[in-house]
Motif scaffolding. Structure first.
Motif, PDB file in Angstrom:
ATOM      1  N   GLN A 125       0.834  -1.197   0.000  1.00  0.00           N
ATOM      2  CA  GLN A 125       0.000   0.000   0.000  1.00  0.00           C
ATOM      3  C   GLN A 125       0.870   1.249   0.000  1.00  0.00           C
ATOM      4  OE1 GLN A 125      -3.338  -0.089  -0.302  1.00  0.00           O
ATOM      5  NE2 GLN A 125      -3.367   2.122  -0.441  1.00  0.00           N
ATOM      6  N   ASP A 126       0.595   2.170  -0.915  1.00  0.00           N
ATOM      7  CA  ASP A 126       1.326   3.434  -1.050  1.00  0.00           C
ATOM      8  C   ASP A 126       2.815   3.226  -1.340  1.00  0.00           C
ATOM      9  OD1 ASP A 126      -1.050   4.888  -0.489  1.00  0.00           O
ATOM     10  OD2 ASP A 126      -0.695   4.633   1.666  1.00  0.00           O
ATOM     11  N   GLY A 127       3.179   2.049  -1.812  1.00  0.00           N
ATOM     12  CA  GLY A 127       4.578   1.772  -2.119  1.00  0.00           C
ATOM     13  C   GLY A 127       5.463   1.658  -0.893  1.00  0.00           C
ATOM     14  N   ASP A 128       4.856   1.550   0.275  1.00  0.00           N
ATOM     15  CA  ASP A 128       5.596   1.493   1.539  1.00  0.00           C
ATOM     16  C   ASP A 128       5.871   0.031   1.897  1.00  0.00           C
ATOM     17  OD1 ASP A 128       6.567   1.605   4.117  1.00  0.00           O
ATOM     18  OD2 ASP A 128       5.016   2.974   4.846  1.00  0.00           O
ATOM     19  N   VAL A 129       7.138  -0.393   1.756  1.00  0.00           N
ATOM     20  CA  VAL A 129       7.492  -1.796   1.996  1.00  0.00           C
ATOM     21  C   VAL A 129       7.447  -2.179   3.477  1.00  0.00           C
ATOM     22  CG1 VAL A 129       8.843  -2.020  -0.117  1.00  0.00           C
ATOM     23  CG2 VAL A 129       9.976  -1.313   2.002  1.00  0.00           C
ATOM     24  N   THR A 130       7.237  -1.209   4.356  1.00  0.00           N
ATOM     25  CA  THR A 130       7.098  -1.538   5.779  1.00  0.00           C
ATOM     26  C   THR A 130       5.662  -1.926   6.122  1.00  0.00           C
ATOM     27  OG1 THR A 130       6.655   0.752   6.440  1.00  0.00           O
ATOM     28  CG2 THR A 130       8.973   0.033   6.382  1.00  0.00           C
TER      29      THR A 130
END
Length: 137
Positions: A27-32
């Motif tokens: 989601q949103d390019g957030d790998v965390t």
């Protein structure tokens, strides 16, 4: 000439094959953030298999609609498409108008929308809704 709108995305992937078109998404390019797993329900542009699967579906449409729209329309669908682009000619304007109508309806019944129509005959174009004609030709 005409174009099939979004050809690949008109062809469903069988449920049992959808794992082959799996993608992972953050989601949103957030790998965390937690990873989401998606499977495509339709063929996608860029997949090696998409052109052949879509082409098969189009040719199957020609076969399925041949009794309703005739051998000539089926042959145009079978022989005059290069992936999603159709190019055919007819000897007369009335035949071209009829071909446009029959190709449009035959393809529609197979789930394909023909659009971006172009013709070198104004009388043919006048029989095609303006929003279905190619822009800027």
């Amino acid at each position: 000439m005409a174009d099939i709108e979004g050809m690949f995305s008109q062809v469903l992937v069988p449920r049992e094959d959808r794992d082959l078109l799996r993608l992972l998404w953050w989601q949103d390019g957030d790998v965390t953030k937690p990873l989401t797993d998606y499977r495509m329900k339709v063929h996608v542009f860029g997949a090696v298999s998409s052109p052949s699967c879509a082409n098969y579906a189009l040719k199957r449409t020609a076969d399925d609609q041949a009794k309703t729209f005739g051998k000539e329309v089926a042959q145009v669908i079978q022989r005059n498409f290069y992936v999603d682009d159709c190019l055919c000619s007819t000897p007369t304007v009335p035949e071209a108008v009829k071909m446009v109508e029959d190709l449009t309806e035959s393809c529609k019944r197979g789930g394909f929308h023909l659009t971006k129509w172009v013709s070198n005959e104004r009388k043919v174009l006048e029989n095609i809704p303006e929003d279905e004609r190619a822009k800027g030709v």
